[in-house]
Design an enzyme around this catalytic site. Structure first.
Site, PDB file in Angstrom:
ATOM      1  N   CYS A   1      42.750  45.655  27.146  1.00  0.00           N
ATOM      2  CA  CYS A   1      42.826  44.457  26.096  1.00  0.00           C
ATOM      3  C   CYS A   1      42.390  43.877  25.293  1.00  0.00           C
ATOM      4  O   CYS A   1      41.073  43.451  25.689  1.00  0.00           O
ATOM      5  CB  CYS A   1      43.652  43.737  27.177  1.00  0.00           C
ATOM      6  SG  CYS A   1      44.615  42.643  26.006  1.00  0.00           S
TER       7      CYS A   1
ATOM      8  N   CYS B   1      49.209  43.821  22.733  1.00  0.00           N
ATOM      9  CA  CYS B   1      48.760  43.064  23.539  1.00  0.00           C
ATOM     10  C   CYS B   1      49.042  41.868  22.758  1.00  0.00           C
ATOM     11  O   CYS B   1      49.855  40.727  22.696  1.00  0.00           O
ATOM     12  CB  CYS B   1      47.395  42.497  22.914  1.00  0.00           C
ATOM     13  SG  CYS B   1      46.263  41.988  23.017  1.00  0.00           S
TER      14      CYS B   1
END
Length: 430
Positions: free
Chosen positions: A182, A362
Site C-alpha cells: 500500500c 488505495c
C-alpha cells in the site's frame, strides 16, 4: 482470545496425519495471509473435493489495512486480529510451519522442520518481508523514543499515542523505495496525524515533513492534485529523493541519504520529536533464493494470467508475485478470481480463461471522515468501481474504508465471497 488459547489450538493435528500418509495434495498454498486464505476459500467454493493445504507458521491472522486507522485513533486494534484457526477454510489442512524452499521439477515444497510435501498445483503467496534491519539502529528504538510504524500490529496504537501527545516540535514521516505494501499508507499516517493536530489548533507549533525515497507524491498522476491540496492545508514540507538510512532513537535524530538533481548523495541528520517509519520491503528470502524467482527476487508470473512463467502448475498472487500492480489487498481481491479460474482450467488442461488487468486500490485517507478512493490498473489507468469522480475526497469512501471493508473481509472475503471481483469471463459461484 488470549495467547494461551491460540497456542493450544489443536487444529494442526490433521496436518501430521496427512503428511504421515505420504500423499500429495491437489493444491498447496504457501502463506495464510489475505491472499492465501482468500484463494483457498475460493478454490474450495468451486471444487469442494480439492485436497488443499495451507503452509503458514503464524497462529494469528491480521487485517492489516485497518492499522492505518488504528494509528489515527479511528479503529480498535483488537478488531484487526483473529486466531488463524478461525479463518482456515473448512476442508483445508493447515500445516503449521514455514516453507524453506521448492523443488518445482519434483513438485515438492520443503519445510523448515525438515519435511517435504508434494503438490499437483502450487499457489505462492507468502506476502512481503519487512526489512527493518536495513535501517541502521531502527529495530533498537521501535516503540520508544518517539519512533513508530503503522506497518506493525504492536506499534499502530503507539502512533496514535504519539500523535495525541505531540503539542509542538517536529514530526517526520518516511517512505522507502518502492515497491511496498500500500504505497499510500505512509501518507495516510501523516494526514490522519495532521488532521488531529489541525483539530486541536496546534498545526503551527508542529513542523511536519514527508521524506520519500522516490521523486513523486503518488504514482498515479490523477491523484496528485487533490493530495497536494491537503499537503498545503497541513503545511507539510515535501522532501523527495530522501531515504531514511539510520535512526538514533536516544538522541532523537534520523539520518537521510538525499540525492540532488545531479545524482549526488548527501547524508543529512534531522532531529525529530515523532518519527513514523515505513520499512523497506522485499520478497521473503526463501522466495528470492528459489528457482521460482525472477532477477529481482519476486515469484515470476505472467502478469495477466498469474501463472508462473516457467512452471505451468504454479501460480502466484499477492505482494510476492512479479506482476507490476500496486501491492494492496484490493489487488488480491481481483487476483484471487484470476488464479482460481486459471488454476482449475490448467488442472483440466483447458485454455486459461481469465486475465488480470492490474487492478489495485488505495483508499487515501486525507482526513478523518474523508477518503480519496484511488482505483487503477496497469499503466495507471483509472478503474473506478463507482460512477463518481475518483479524485474527490468523499465521506462515502470513508464509510467503505472504515466500516464496510473490515466487516466484509472477515465475513465475506475470507469465506470465498467474490463481490465486485469477478471479470465478465469467469464462472459465477454461489
Amino acid at each position: 482470545m488470549n495467547e494461551r488459547t491460540w497456542n493450544n489450538d489443536t487444529s494442526a493435528a490433521p496436518m501430521d496425519a496427512a503428511l504421515s500418509r505420504g500423499g500429495d495434495f491437489d493444491v498447496v498454498v504457501i502463506g495464510g495471509g489475505t491472499a492465501g486464505i482468500g484463494i483457498t476459500a475460493s478454490l474450495l467454493r468451486r471444487q469442494p473435493s480439492l485436497r488443499t493445504a495451507i503452509v503458514e507458521p503464524s497462529d494469528r491472522h491480521y487485517y492489516q489495512p485497518a492499522w492505518t486507522l488504528v494509528g489515527g485513533g479511528a479503529y480498535d486494534i483488537s478488531k484487526t486480529v483473529q486466531p488463524m484457526a478461525s479463518v482456515i477454510p473448512p476442508g483445508s489442512t493447515w500445516i503449521r510451519t514455514a516453507a524453506s524452499g521448492f523443488d518445482p521439477d519434483s513438485n515438492l515444497v520443503h519445510l523448515t522442520d525438515g519435511r517435504s510435501i508434494g503438490y499437483r498445483q502450487l499457489v505462492v503467496c507468502p506476502g512481503l518481508r519487512l526489512a527493518w534491519e536495513q535501517i541502521e539502529g531502527l529495530e533498537d528504538t521501535l516503540g520508544k523514543n518517539g519512533v513508530t510504524s503503522n506497518y506493525r500490529f504492536d506499534l499502530a496504537s503507539y502512533t496514535w499515542a504519539l500523535t495525541q501527545d505531540l503539542k509542538r516540535g517536529k514530526a517526520l514521516f518516511t517512505q522507502p523505495p518502492l515497491p511496498i505494501k500500500c504505497a499510500g499508507a505512509p501518507q495516510k499516517a501523516m494526514y490522519l496525524s495532521c488532521d488531529h493536530w489541525l483539530g486541536k489548533g496546534s498545526p503551527d507549533d508542529i513542523e511536519v515533513e514527508f521524506n520519500a525515497a522516490g521523486s513523486v507524491l503518488f504514482g498515479v498522476a490523477a491523484f496528485v492534485p487533490p493530495l497536494m491540496e491537503y499537503v498545503r492545508r497541513y503545511n507539510i514540507n515535501l522532501m523527495f529523493d530522501s531515504n531514511l538510512v539510520r535512526v538514533d532513537g536516544v538522541n532523537r535524530t534520523a539520518y537521510f541519504d538525499i540525492k540532488d538533481e545531479k545524482g549526488n548523495v548527501e547524508r543529512v541528520a534531522k532531529p525529530f520529536d515523532m518519527l513514523h517509519v515505513t520499512p523497506p520491503q522485499m520478497a521473503p528470502d526463501f522466495i528470492r533464493r528459489s528457482p521460482l524467482a525472477d532477477s529481482a527476487g519476486w515469484c515470476e508470473v505472467n502478469p495477466e494470467t498469474l501463472q508462473h512463467s516457467r512452471y505451468p502448475n504454479i501460480f502466484s498472487l499477492g505482494d510476492v508475485c512479479s506482476s507490476p500492480n500496486a501491492k494492496t489487498a484490493a489487488a488480491v481481491r481481483k487476483q484471487i478470481v484470476v488464479v482460481a479460474e486459471n488454476l482449475l482450467a490448467a488442472k483440466e488442461e483447458r485454455e486459461l480463461p481469465t486475465r488480470y488487468d492490474g487492478y489495485g486500490s488505495c483508499p487515501l485517507i486525507v482526513e478523518k471522515g474523508k477518503v480519496i478512493l484511488a482505483e487503477f490498473g496497469f499503466g495507471g489507468k483509472l478503474l473506478p468501481t463507482f460512477p463518481l469522480d475518483p479524485t474527490v475526497p468523499r465521506y462515502l469512501a470513508w464509510l467503505l474504508k472504515a466500516k464496510f471493508l473490515p466487516w466484509f473481509y472477515w465475513h465475506g472475503f475470507l469465506k470465498g465471497r467474490e463481490w465486485f471481483a469477478r471479470p465478465d469471463s469467469t464462472t459465477r459461484v454461489p
